[in-house]
Design an enzyme around this catalytic site. Structure first.
Site, PDB file in Angstrom:
ATOM      1  N   TYR A   1      53.180 -30.427  51.425  1.00 40.31           N
ATOM      2  CA  TYR A   1      53.982 -29.782  52.469  1.00 40.31           C
ATOM      3  C   TYR A   1      54.409 -28.378  52.030  1.00 40.31           C
ATOM      4  O   TYR A   1      54.240 -27.399  52.769  1.00 40.31           O
ATOM      5  CB  TYR A   1      55.204 -30.649  52.768  1.00 40.31           C
TER       6      TYR A   1
ATOM      7  N   SER B   1      59.417 -22.906  55.360  1.00 40.64           N
ATOM      8  CA  SER B   1      60.437 -23.679  54.657  1.00 40.64           C
ATOM      9  C   SER B   1      60.747 -23.068  53.300  1.00 40.64           C
ATOM     10  O   SER B   1      59.913 -22.388  52.700  1.00 40.64           O
ATOM     11  CB  SER B   1      59.942 -25.120  54.477  1.00 40.64           C
TER      12      SER B   1
END
Length: 287
Positions: A149, A136
């Site tokens: 995350y 990401s």
């Protein structure tokens, strides 16, 4: 090929792309029913490839061992691994428990690492294999309320780079896909729809379709790409600039309204957690 997180989000798009390439597939996710829906979709059945579904929680080490055993027992060997499973709690970090932190790291980092470790000896023996890790842009853009995350996803990029450097000459290569916002199948858009929140024009313009992720998976394997940024426009340039100038990410989040929107999301998730805890407490009291 083994594909984790195959049951929803971008998973089914990756599955379709690999099936059209003629790859036999092992689909892994927690929901058996959702896996079967993907495996029996008409367009996937039409490819004629063989598909095995294995309900798997990638945070459990024994479950990963069982997944690899089932794949090798059915197909003999695994040539491609797509570590796609991942997710985030979308809550403010100071409200996390230690168990929350550990679960997120297992899901987004140590699960993919362990699955790679289990498959790597066989790939080295055959001198053939490719690992695709889905990461990401979160850490690069300092996306709000994603501390754990983003740390895990950035760690997955580092793992992929070193793995590629160490084993590519032995026939086993690795690629990282670094995703910006994904329309339709992405977590961000699903959250916006769930909360009925409007999305800014800039937010919509920054989204890629899920099909772009699937095509990036194929490109990473065919052309043995080290990293592919999936984002409209000069995604790699934007990521490089934000690495050089860390203040750009938070400023951009403020400008696009992402910070205020994600605060609403975090507050909503916290209320959900509190309601769930209250319901669990009442159920225990009654019993």
């Amino acid at each position: 090929a083994i594909v984790t997180g195959a049951s929803h989000g971008i998973g089914p798009f990756i599955v379709r792309a690999l099936a059209k390439e003629g790859m036999n597939l092992v689909l892994a996710a927690r929901s058996e029913n959702e896996l079967e829906q993907v495996a029996t979709a008409a367009d996937i059945r039409a490819t004629g490839v063989h598909i095995l579904t294995v309900p798997t929680d990638v945070t459990e080490r024994d479950a990963l061992s069982a997944l690899v055993s089932a794949a090798e027992r059915t197909f003999g060997s695994v040539d491609v691994l797509v570590n796609n499973a991942g997710g985030d709690l979308q809550r403010e970090f100071h409200n996390y428990s230690a168990d929350d932190v550990e679960a997120l790291i297992r899901l987004n980092l140590t699960g993919p690492i362990e699955l790679t470790r289990l498959l790597l000896p066989g790939m080295l023996q055959r001198k053939q294999g490719h690992i695709v890790n889905i990461s990401s842009m979160g850490g690069s853009v300092s996306f709000p309320y994603t501390e754990v995350y983003s740390a895990a996803k950035d760690g997955l990029i580092a793992f992929t780079r070193v793995l590629r450097a160490d084993y590519r000459q032995a026939g086993v290569s690795s690629s990282a896909l670094i995703l910006g916002p994904i329309g339709g199948a992405g977590l961000g858009e699903r959250t916006m729809q769930e909360l009925n929140l409007p999305m800014s024009a800039m937010g919509k313009a920054s989204m890629s379709p899920p099909e772009a992720v699937a095509q990036a998976v194929l490109k990473s394997i065919r052309r043995d790409k080290a990293e592919i940024v999936v984002m409209p426009g000069p995604g790699r340039l934007m990521r490089a600039l934000m690495t050089l100038f860390p203040g750009m990410g938070p400023a951009m989040n403020q400008m696009t309204g992402s910070t205020s929107v994600m605060k609403q999301v975090a507050d909503f998730r916290e209320r959900q957690r509190e309601q769930l805890n209250a319901s669990s407490f009442q159920a225990e009291a009654k019993s």
